[in-house]
Design an enzyme around this catalytic site. Structure first.
Site, PDB file in Angstrom:
ATOM      1  NE  ARG A   1      37.335  37.917  44.660  1.00 47.31           N
ATOM      2  CZ  ARG A   1      38.281  38.569  44.047  1.00 47.31           C
ATOM      3  NH1 ARG A   1      38.425  39.515  43.510  1.00 47.31           N
ATOM      4  NH2 ARG A   1      39.631  38.159  44.431  1.00 47.31           N
TER       5      ARG A   1
ATOM      6  CB  THR B   1      41.392  46.926  41.326  1.00 44.37           C
ATOM      7  OG1 THR B   1      42.072  45.503  41.425  1.00 44.37           O
ATOM      8  CG2 THR B   1      40.081  47.028  42.007  1.00 44.37           C
TER       9      THR B   1
ATOM     10  CB  THR C   1      39.181  44.189  40.302  1.00 45.82           C
ATOM     11  OG1 THR C   1      40.712  44.132  39.626  1.00 45.82           O
ATOM     12  CG2 THR C   1      38.702  42.736  40.806  1.00 45.82           C
TER      13      THR C   1
ATOM     14  CG  ASN D   1      43.579  39.715  39.795  1.00 44.84           C
ATOM     15  OD1 ASN D   1      43.980  40.459  40.612  1.00 44.84           O
ATOM     16  ND2 ASN D   1      44.212  38.375  39.533  1.00 44.84           N
TER      17      ASN D   1
ATOM     18  CG  ASP E   1      42.845  37.620  43.704  1.00 48.88           C
ATOM     19  OD1 ASP E   1      44.103  37.948  43.474  1.00 48.88           O
ATOM     20  OD2 ASP E   1      41.873  38.592  43.550  1.00 48.88           O
TER      21      ASP E   1
ATOM     22  CB  SER F   1      43.050  42.646  49.100  1.00 49.83           C
ATOM     23  OG  SER F   1      43.991  41.656  49.188  1.00 49.83           O
TER      24      SER F   1
ATOM     25  N   GLY G   1      44.625  48.325  44.344  1.00 45.22           N
ATOM     26  CA  GLY G   1      46.112  48.171  44.577  1.00 45.22           C
ATOM     27  C   GLY G   1      46.510  46.672  45.036  1.00 45.22           C
ATOM     28  N   GLY G   2      45.536  45.774  44.867  1.00 42.66           N
ATOM     29  CA  GLY G   2      46.099  44.229  45.108  1.00 42.66           C
ATOM     30  C   GLY G   2      46.341  44.370  46.525  1.00 42.66           C
TER      31      GLY G   2
HETATM   32  O1  DON Z   1      40.416  40.772  44.685  1.00 45.25           O
HETATM   33  C1  DON Z   1      41.555  41.577  45.022  1.00 45.25           C
HETATM   34  O2  DON Z   1      42.222  41.688  46.069  1.00 45.25           O
HETATM   35  C2  DON Z   1      42.629  41.550  43.654  1.00 45.25           C
HETATM   36  N1  DON Z   1      42.311  40.944  42.402  1.00 45.25           N
HETATM   37  C3  DON Z   1      42.617  43.044  43.416  1.00 45.25           C
HETATM   38  C4  DON Z   1      43.568  43.595  42.003  1.00 45.25           C
HETATM   39  C5  DON Z   1      43.874  44.887  42.094  1.00 45.25           C
HETATM   40  O3  DON Z   1      43.664  45.792  43.170  1.00 45.25           O
HETATM   41  C6  DON Z   1      44.675  45.245  41.044  1.00 45.25           C
HETATM   42  N2  DON Z   1      45.193  46.480  41.227  1.00 45.25           N
HETATM   43  N3  DON Z   1      46.625  46.603  41.664  1.00 45.25           N
END
Ligand code: DON
Length: 567
Positions: free
Chosen positions: A105, A378, A396, A398, A420, A450, A470-471
């Site tokens: 990360r 992502t 990702t 992000n 984030d 996430s 999917g955030g």
């Molecule tokens: O780490 C995370 O939870 C976010 N940066 C993930 C971002 C993501 O999945 C974008 N897609 N929708």
């Protein structure tokens, strides 16, 4: 027997024996009539990346070799989320049952500070944490790949980086959805990359060859110098020059100091299954175990897939778990996460005790803003090799195309992962997620994620490899995909195709994919106080199931260009 017949007979026996041998040692015969494969499988967001992974497996590489090659290939062919300028998580289970998780990360730069996205009046300027140079955290992907390969890889480093380099150097054909997307985002790219020519082109056509010379140069340096090809020398100079030009914070020191970290995997159980998943700084693993613990006692099979009872139960579990996420989760190197308590099954059972079948529980009154991003940018890939080693990687920038900033001369995009963090308590991030002290910005700290790369075991054997972008919806998509297989008896592809829904405590709404809930179930739930909002797609799951006959069955999400390849 006549001599000719005898020769023909012998030839036939030889041929049949040859066929038998090929099927034992592999070749192309690992496929059965159901489209399942014996010798390995790769499922990723782009056909070219899946092909790279499969080639590595066929060449004798293991699942980690293939994962490293796919990560770099995605950085070339899937710039919306594939990356070397971002970060991610990897979950690994060897054929013998050894498990580990790698955290690559991004980190906040050394000069980051808690209130860096607030104006003089203390209001959050969220645009700054989402777009441009200041939104970028220190990238972790290259060091992550170096560490994964050093510990488990079998092929040489050069062999696993080379396929991506070839794709950048020689070009690849873009897909139809890429042609549309690249054209649609030119305005933003121009805005955040003034005076640069890279990736700036108004017309994109399906099938056209896209060559990336600057990125090829960067990949060559990585191939030849490993981590120093990125965190030192020419590429580091270009990153820091880019930061100076756009007011970003990443310094030479930050790059030099970045280290991906092996962490103890999070392990839990659901019925007969063992869940191996990502610990903090991802919230995904803890939240997934909490969700499974919350629903385990209920007869989901009897309720049925996406029935009103199933939706209500899952929504109430999700509401409670996401409320915990906002308060208790952050980077464990900086904040004491009450992990043990949160994943204790008794805790989730108690949390569900006040759920009432007759009406929706109310989420608290905290004002949550609009969720402005609905992209799936992502990316996740799942790989198994012939020995049965399994890798799940979610990676990702992000948001789609991250900060939108290309490092001039180096040909890659920087992430916008700083968003984030909780930029201010009570102010939602681009996924509408809230946070507080646990996820406040500190220099060198990792922002809460996430992302939930997960591996399941059944009776001590590999069962499933799963994950998604999917955030905020990542956790619920992984949760529902697992339930689709375990509770609703779906095969891997059907479990991935199935419509999803999502609740994240705040905003007070159930987001559902179009057509995901039938009108009667929806009406029943609306009468109990649930509010629904439709959305085109939730998640993009790429997963692999090991069948009881020992074959691998892929699930490649039809919501994107995702591709499963096996042998
Ligand atoms: O780490 C995370 O939870 C976010 N940066 C993930 C971002 C993501 O999945 C974008 N897609 N929708």
């Amino acid at each position: 027997m006549n001599k000719n017949i005898k020769v023909a007979h012998n030839l036939f026996v030889l041929f049949a024996f040859g066929l038998f041998l090929t099927s034992c040692v592999g070749g192309q015969t690992g496929r059965n009539n159901s489209g399942q494969y014996k010798n390995g499988m790769v499922v990723s967001a782009h056909p070219e990346a899946s092909k790279v992974g499969l080639d590595i497996l066929k060449k004798g590489g293991n699942a980690i070799d293939a994962a490293v090659a796919v990560q770099f290939a995605l950085a070339v062919v899937y710039p919306d989320a594939g990356n070397i300028g971002g970060g991610g998580f990897l979950a690994y289970r060897s054929a013998k049952g050894e498990i580990s998780t790698l955290d690559f990360r991004e980190k906040a730069p050394g000069n980051a500070s808690r209130d860096m996205y607030l104006d003089a009046a203390g209001n959050a300027i969220t645009e700054k944490s989402i777009y441009g140079h200041l939104a970028a955290g220190v990238p972790g992907s290259v060091d992550g790949m170096v560490k994964a390969h050093a510990k488990y890889g079998k092929l040489s480093w050069a062999e696993v980086v080379q396929p991506a380099l070839n794709l950048a150097q020689n070009g690849f054909s873009i897909t139809e959805s890429q042609a549309q997307e690249f054209a649609a985002m030119q305005k933003s790219i121009k805005k955040y990359n003034p005076g640069k020519s890279y990736f700036i082109k108004d017309k994109w056509t399906k099938g056209e060859l896209w060559v990336q010379k600057d990125l090829a140069k960067t990949l060559q340096l990585i191939r030849d110098n490993g981590r120093d090809g990125f965190y030192a020398g020419e590429v580091a100079d270009l990153i820091v020059a880019e930061m100076k030009k756009g007011g970003g914070l990443i310094s030479k020191e930050d790059l030099k100091n970045y280290q991906a970290q092996w962490r103890d995997p999070l392990v839990g159980n659901y019925k007969d299954f063992k869940i191996i998943t990502m610990p903090p700084p991802s919230s995904g693993g803890i939240a997934l175990l909490q969700l499974l613990n919350s629903v385990e006692a209920y007869p989901l099979k009897r309720y049925g897939f996406n029935s009103d009872s199933t939706i209500q139960l899952l929504v109430e579990a999700e509401r409670r778990v996401y409320a915990d996420r906002a308060t208790h989760l952050g980077d464990p190197d900086f904040y004491k996460v009450p992990q043990k308590q949160l994943i204790d099954p008794k805790y989730s059972v108690e949390r569900m005790a006040n759920f009432n079948w007759n009406k929706a529980t109310l989420s608290s009154d905290i004002k949550a803003g609009e969720i402005i991003a609905e992209s799936e940018e992502t990316t996740h890939f799942s790989i198994v090799d012939r020995q049965g080693n399994a890798v799940a990687v979610t990676t990702t920038l992000n948001g789609g195309y991250g900060s939108m900033v290309f490092v001039n001369g180096a040909g890659f995009l920087l992430n916008n992962e700083m968003d984030d963090f909780s930029v201010k308590p009570g102010t939602p991030n681009m996924f509408g997620l809230l946070g507080g002290e646990a996820n406040a910005i500190q220099p060198g700290k990792r922002m809460l994620s996430s992302m939930t790369p997960t591996i399941l075991e059944k009776n001590g054997d590999l069962f499933m490899v799963v994950g998604t972008p999917g955030g905020s919806t990542i956790i619920t998509s992984v949760f529902q995909t697992i339930l689709n297989v375990i509770e609703f008896d779906m095969g891997m592809q059907s479990a991935v195709n199935a419509k999803r829904f999502h609740h994240q405590w705040l905003p007070e709404e159930v987001v559902v994919e179009k057509g995901g809930v039938d009108s009667l179930a929806r009406l029943k739930l609306e009468n109990k106080g649930y509010k629904f909002r439709e959305r085109k797609a939730i998640g993009r799951v790429d997963a692999i199931l090991k069948t009881k006959w020992g074959y691998f069955e892929g699930g490649a999400d039809p919501r994107g260009d995702d591709t499963k390849l096996g042998w």
